[in-house]
Design an enzyme around this catalytic site. Sequence first.
Site, PDB file in Angstrom:
ATOM      1  N   HIS A 244       8.067  -7.630  -7.465  1.00 35.38           N
ATOM      2  CA  HIS A 244       9.183  -7.316  -6.482  1.00 35.38           C
ATOM      3  C   HIS A 244       8.548  -7.338  -5.054  1.00 35.38           C
ATOM      4  O   HIS A 244       9.169  -7.668  -4.061  1.00 35.38           O
ATOM      5  CB  HIS A 244       9.994  -6.289  -6.559  1.00 35.38           C
ATOM      6  CG  HIS A 244       9.418  -4.789  -6.200  1.00 35.38           C
ATOM      7  ND1 HIS A 244       8.838  -3.946  -7.155  1.00 35.38           N
ATOM      8  CD2 HIS A 244       9.128  -4.251  -5.095  1.00 35.38           C
ATOM      9  CE1 HIS A 244       8.355  -2.954  -6.441  1.00 35.38           C
ATOM     10  NE2 HIS A 244       8.479  -2.878  -5.413  1.00 35.38           N
TER      11      HIS A 244
ATOM     12  N   ASP B  86       7.569  -6.238 -14.135  1.00 38.56           N
ATOM     13  CA  ASP B  86       7.552  -6.044 -12.709  1.00 38.56           C
ATOM     14  C   ASP B  86       6.029  -6.063 -12.142  1.00 38.56           C
ATOM     15  O   ASP B  86       5.318  -5.460 -11.473  1.00 38.56           O
ATOM     16  CB  ASP B  86       8.098  -4.757 -12.024  1.00 38.56           C
ATOM     17  CG  ASP B  86       8.313  -4.876 -10.456  1.00 38.56           C
ATOM     18  OD1 ASP B  86       8.183  -5.947  -9.853  1.00 38.56           O
ATOM     19  OD2 ASP B  86       8.644  -3.813  -9.871  1.00 38.56           O
TER      20      ASP B  86
ATOM     21  N   SER C 179       4.072  -0.099  -3.391  1.00 41.16           N
ATOM     22  CA  SER C 179       4.405  -0.619  -4.436  1.00 41.16           C
ATOM     23  C   SER C 179       3.173  -1.828  -4.616  1.00 41.16           C
ATOM     24  O   SER C 179       2.724  -2.469  -3.925  1.00 41.16           O
ATOM     25  CB  SER C 179       5.684  -1.729  -4.410  1.00 41.16           C
ATOM     26  OG  SER C 179       6.780  -1.016  -4.228  1.00 41.16           O
TER      27      SER C 179
ATOM     28  N   THR D  48       4.975   1.934  -8.576  1.00 42.30           N
ATOM     29  CA  THR D  48       6.110   0.972  -8.704  1.00 42.30           C
ATOM     30  C   THR D  48       7.303   1.276  -8.152  1.00 42.30           C
ATOM     31  O   THR D  48       8.178   0.513  -7.457  1.00 42.30           O
ATOM     32  CB  THR D  48       6.357   0.427 -10.328  1.00 42.30           C
ATOM     33  OG1 THR D  48       5.018  -0.331 -10.811  1.00 42.30           O
ATOM     34  CG2 THR D  48       7.475  -0.634 -10.204  1.00 42.30           C
TER      35      THR D  48
END
Length: 472
Positions: free
Chosen positions: A114, A144, A218, A234
């Site tokens: 992301h 992810d 992140s 995350t």
Amino acid sequence: MSTPFVSTVRLLVAGLIATLAIPVMSIAKPISPDFVALAKRLKPTVVNIRTTKNIKPRQRARHPQLQQPPFGNFFDDFFGRYFDEAPQQRPRREQALGTGFIISAEGYILTNNHVVSGADEVMVKLSDGREIKGELKGSDEKLDLALIKISEKEKLPVAELGDSDNLEVGEWVMAIGNPFGLAQTVTAGIVSAKGRVIGSGPYDDYIQTDASINPGNSGGPLFDANGRVIGINTAIIAGGQGIGFAIPINMAKDIVAQLRDKGRVTRGYLGVRFQPLTADLAKSFGLDSDKGALIASVEKDTPADKAGLKAGDIILEYDGKPITEGNELPRYVAVTPIDKKVKLVIFRDGKKQVVGVTIARLKDGEAQAAAAGTTESASIGIVVQELTKELASRLGIRDTKGLIVSEVKPGSSAEEAGIAAGDMIIEVNGQGPDTQEKYNAAVAKLKKGDVARLLLKRPDGALYYVAVKIDQ
């Protein structure tokens, strides 16, 4: 002949012996890691990531526009997107900040998907201030994760990968990242929990930590006390304080090679819909433990179907790994090599059996079929599943179609209203949802503060109305 001097010496020796004979109780004090040394050693392995996305101009709306808040969408969800708001008729550039860490001296960097998803440009800033353009080599939306490559003549410092399977709750951990654009920020805490399922996808298995994690962290590393990466930061809970989640590094290890070589991930496929096994359901099947995954249905012409698996089977072991929680099954299947034949230990008709199944390749759109067999309404607090002939027979229910409550969330409005596992849902506000799709549609109409009227059918055949207040 004993003299006063000799007697005194004997008394002293006896006292010394007695003292030594008494076990000395000492309390071991936990020793925290040398975070100063760790930070100096590990910072060079962590990078800041800045992405840019070119937003096409939009047509000017013909109706009055509401005034935006002073700071607009300053932080978008977790990873902190920074917007340069421009008039609608003009193109603009959207920027995002994140973190990554170097996993090879040749310039491969691991981060969150992301952070880089949809980016037109990825810039990587090293700890010494150098900024290098990065190339996206591969990504995996389900986990992810994304792999970036930068070109650098000199060999880069590498973050050593640890073993997240051996991680224990209470261990010290340290995070390094780029929160709110504040580069190379170091925070520390402990492992708060393992195996967290937060509803982000079929392979949830997060490490929970109280090490401070914020927008911009992140994709950054979560280090153990020895300086090895055991997680990838995350997610955070919106509005939560001291609650962050990291992907276990062992899950990333399983797919890094595929991201590097193919740019995408190929996963195994079994072809079952399952649900967690509750104590009541386990007892109804004659199983003395609630460890396992209950098969709710089997997709046609899938590996499970060809192997003879059927609804009502309880998978106790997969390829030698015990199933302690139902959500472990999709993760085990996902990392299984395609065409590998694995052994399943199942519980059927009151006894254990061994079944061999050849794993196929997971196609797009099949992840949910492999990982989900129930529908949960967080607002009501129940988990339901479609009834099958096999399940009805095992539960002693005459009906062979409809929806049955498989789980009631503790402390929920449903529990207070008296709904119990095994109840059949006949109506929701006068509608008869005999499929999960119809049930979802009926529940979707509800909002916080509403009262849902449910008509239930008890296991003894009695009909019963309950009113459930929607509290979420």
